[in-house]
Scaffold this active site. Structure first.
Site, PDB file in Angstrom:
ATOM      1  N   ARG A 101       3.445  -3.926  16.841  1.00  0.00           N
ATOM      2  CA  ARG A 101       2.895  -3.810  15.494  1.00  0.00           C
ATOM      3  C   ARG A 101       3.539  -2.636  14.752  1.00  0.00           C
ATOM      4  NH1 ARG A 101      -3.427  -3.573  16.949  1.00  0.00           N
ATOM      5  NH2 ARG A 101      -2.527  -2.557  18.776  1.00  0.00           N
TER       6      ARG A 101
ATOM      7  N   LYS B 274      -1.373   2.887  16.870  1.00  0.00           N
ATOM      8  CA  LYS B 274      -2.014   3.381  18.082  1.00  0.00           C
ATOM      9  C   LYS B 274      -1.949   4.898  18.165  1.00  0.00           C
ATOM     10  CE  LYS B 274      -3.698   1.356  20.825  1.00  0.00           C
ATOM     11  NZ  LYS B 274      -5.136   1.009  20.895  1.00  0.00           N
TER      12      LYS B 274
ATOM     13  N   TYR C 225      -5.605   4.322  14.869  1.00  0.00           N
ATOM     14  CA  TYR C 225      -6.631   4.126  15.893  1.00  0.00           C
ATOM     15  C   TYR C 225      -6.502   5.293  16.866  1.00  0.00           C
ATOM     16  CZ  TYR C 225      -7.486  -0.695  14.386  1.00  0.00           C
ATOM     17  OH  TYR C 225      -7.816  -1.822  13.662  1.00  0.00           O
TER      18      TYR C 225
ATOM     19  N   HIS D 268      -9.214   6.573  19.214  1.00  0.00           N
ATOM     20  CA  HIS D 268      -9.890   6.294  20.491  1.00  0.00           C
ATOM     21  C   HIS D 268      -9.864   7.515  21.415  1.00  0.00           C
ATOM     22  CE1 HIS D 268     -10.474   2.112  19.509  1.00  0.00           C
ATOM     23  NE2 HIS D 268      -9.178   1.906  19.361  1.00  0.00           N
TER      24      HIS D 268
ATOM     25  N   GLU E 129     -11.179   3.370  13.654  1.00  0.00           N
ATOM     26  CA  GLU E 129     -12.327   2.743  14.325  1.00  0.00           C
ATOM     27  C   GLU E 129     -13.677   3.342  13.980  1.00  0.00           C
ATOM     28  OE1 GLU E 129     -10.854   5.825  17.382  1.00  0.00           O
ATOM     29  OE2 GLU E 129      -9.956   4.449  15.926  1.00  0.00           O
TER      30      GLU E 129
ATOM     31  N   SER F 106     -10.422  -6.491  15.945  1.00  0.00           N
ATOM     32  CA  SER F 106     -11.475  -7.015  16.817  1.00  0.00           C
ATOM     33  C   SER F 106     -11.468  -8.539  16.785  1.00  0.00           C
ATOM     34  CB  SER F 106     -12.844  -6.487  16.365  1.00  0.00           C
ATOM     35  OG  SER F 106     -12.927  -5.086  16.528  1.00  0.00           O
TER      36      SER F 106
ATOM     37  N   VAL G 215     -18.155  -4.684  24.352  1.00  0.00           N
ATOM     38  CA  VAL G 215     -19.152  -3.695  23.937  1.00  0.00           C
ATOM     39  C   VAL G 215     -18.484  -2.596  23.123  1.00  0.00           C
ATOM     40  CG1 VAL G 215     -20.860  -2.034  24.753  1.00  0.00           C
ATOM     41  CG2 VAL G 215     -20.529  -4.176  25.976  1.00  0.00           C
ATOM     42  N   LEU G 216     -19.166  -2.130  22.084  1.00  0.00           N
ATOM     43  CA  LEU G 216     -18.618  -1.063  21.250  1.00  0.00           C
ATOM     44  C   LEU G 216     -19.688  -0.032  20.921  1.00  0.00           C
ATOM     45  CD1 LEU G 216     -16.338   0.105  19.390  1.00  0.00           C
ATOM     46  CD2 LEU G 216     -17.374  -1.231  17.550  1.00  0.00           C
TER      47      LEU G 216
ATOM     48  N   ASP H  72     -10.095   0.325  25.678  1.00  0.00           N
ATOM     49  CA  ASP H  72      -9.561   1.453  24.920  1.00  0.00           C
ATOM     50  C   ASP H  72     -10.626   2.495  24.604  1.00  0.00           C
ATOM     51  OD1 ASP H  72     -10.897  -0.044  23.041  1.00  0.00           O
ATOM     52  OD2 ASP H  72      -9.133  -0.507  21.822  1.00  0.00           O
TER      53      ASP H  72
END
Length: 369
Positions: free
Chosen positions: A15, A74, A93, A95, A117, A133, A238-239, A269
């Site tokens: 990406r 990322k 992102y 994370h 996020e 997502s 799950v988030l 992640d």
């Protein structure tokens, strides 16, 4: 403002954070866009396309050195940490709740970092997480179906079965965007699908949207344990926005699963929600086996379909990038949801769930900016 678009270097991450169309919009608004050479090639965008809209093609070092705002897909990898600096904004992102090394680098460098996020809209949704997502949720079923093929180490079961043969059982942990997209794909292929969720309203919503074709189950240890035992495919969806994902499937539960079944932990992640998915994998070596169950824990799943993912992501992030370019941090002060994207500033953690996950001290960003 000068916006920098580096080339992603994570394993098989094809990406790019901005399309030529996005670059055109920023340049038309009076900003400069610096693109690292061949950054868009993995998504099918040539350097010439960026040059045609007025962007400049530079080396990695030049992009990081000259840009006021770095826009990525990322997180930074260790080889990129030395580019972090106090007078630069980073929008990607992050994370970091499950990546202390990167978090420490952001704090030490006093970099201002904004996470896709954790940005919210006026309805409390996560607009910059949603497109990826959707991709990851749909991919999870494709990946799971591939793993279940006998030649790939699976049990040799077809998700939808055929007349006279049982369908596969698919357990989806979480009824958010990832979980719903995964459940919808699995249901569309004919599988028996159970979605585990805590929110009664969300369960009712899923039931109404799907006319009861997707079975919703209240998420607790007892119910999950019983479902896991009979599942052919388990999808972790799950988030906890910005925070570390809780473990919902223990090692002992995995031991009870059928041999040749599959696990796809999309939540990896953020740390993962399945205990035996204790490390991330790559697109080069995506799976590993534990207790006869094949696990998939690639942290950048949408990177496998970069053309779709890049365009979807750029469509979502561009309005926010324009706000940052036009107004700097004032854009965050004017929008509480955008401010929720701020994870670190001047050596402080500015997002509570991140600070808690990393045992760090939280500071209200409005006290700092």
């Amino acid at each position: 403002m000068i916006i920098g678009i580096p080339k992603e270097i994570k394993n098989n991450e094809n990406r790019v954070s901005m399309t030529p169309s996005g670059a055109y919009s920023l340049i038309k608004a009076g900003h400069s866009v610096l693109v690292e050479k061949s950054a868009g090639e993995g998504s099918g965008f040539s350097d010439e396309e960026y040059l045609e809209v007025g962007a400049k093609i530079l080396s990695k070092d030049e992009v990081f050195a000259k840009a006021d705002l770095i826009v990525k897909v990322k997180e930074y990898l260790p080889s990129e940490y030395h580019y972090l600096r106090k007078d630069q904004l980073v929008f990607t992102y992050l994370h970091i709740a499950a990546n202390k090394e990167f978090a420490d680098a952001l704090i030490a460098s006093k970099t201002t970092s904004i996470a896709y996020e954790t940005v919210t809209d006026n309805k409390g949704n996560l607009p910059l997480l949603t497109p990826m997502s959707q991709v990851a949720g749909r991919m999870a079923v494709q990946v799971g179906a591939w793993i279940l093929q006998k030649a790939n180490g699976g049990s040799g079961i077809l998700l939808g079965g055929v007349p006279g043969v049982h369908k596969a059982n698919v357990t989806v942990l979480g009824g958010g965007v990832v979980g719903f997209e995964a459940a919808r794909m699995a249901n569309g292929l004919g599988a028996n699908v159970e979605v585990f969720e805590l929110d009664q309203r969300r369960m009712a919503e899923i039931d109404e949207i799907t006319n009861g074709q997707i079975h919703t189950v209240f998420s607790n240890e007892y119910n999950i344990k019983n479902s896991i035992r009979n599942a052919d495919l388990v999808i972790g969806a799950v988030l906890v926005p910005g925070g570390k994902t809780p473990i919902l499937v223990t090692e002992e539960m995995v031991k009870t699963m059928k041999k040749g079944s599959a696990i796809v932990d999309v939540a990896i992640d953020q740390g993962g929600c399945i205990e035996t998915c204790d490390h991330t994998t790559s697109h080069d070596e995506p799976t590993f086996e534990r207790y006869g169950v094949n696990h998939y824990s690639v942290a950048n799943m949408p990177g496998a379909v970069p053309r779709t993912s890049t365009i979807a992501l750029s469509n979502a992030t561009l309005p926010y990038i324009l706000k940052l370019a036009n107004k700097g941090l004032e854009a965050l002060k004017e929008d509480d949801g955008f401010m929720k994207g701020l994870n670190t500033y001047d050596g402080h953690y500015t997002y509570k769930a991140v600070a808690e996950a990393l045992n760090g001290e939280y500071t209200d960003p409005f006290d700092l900016i």
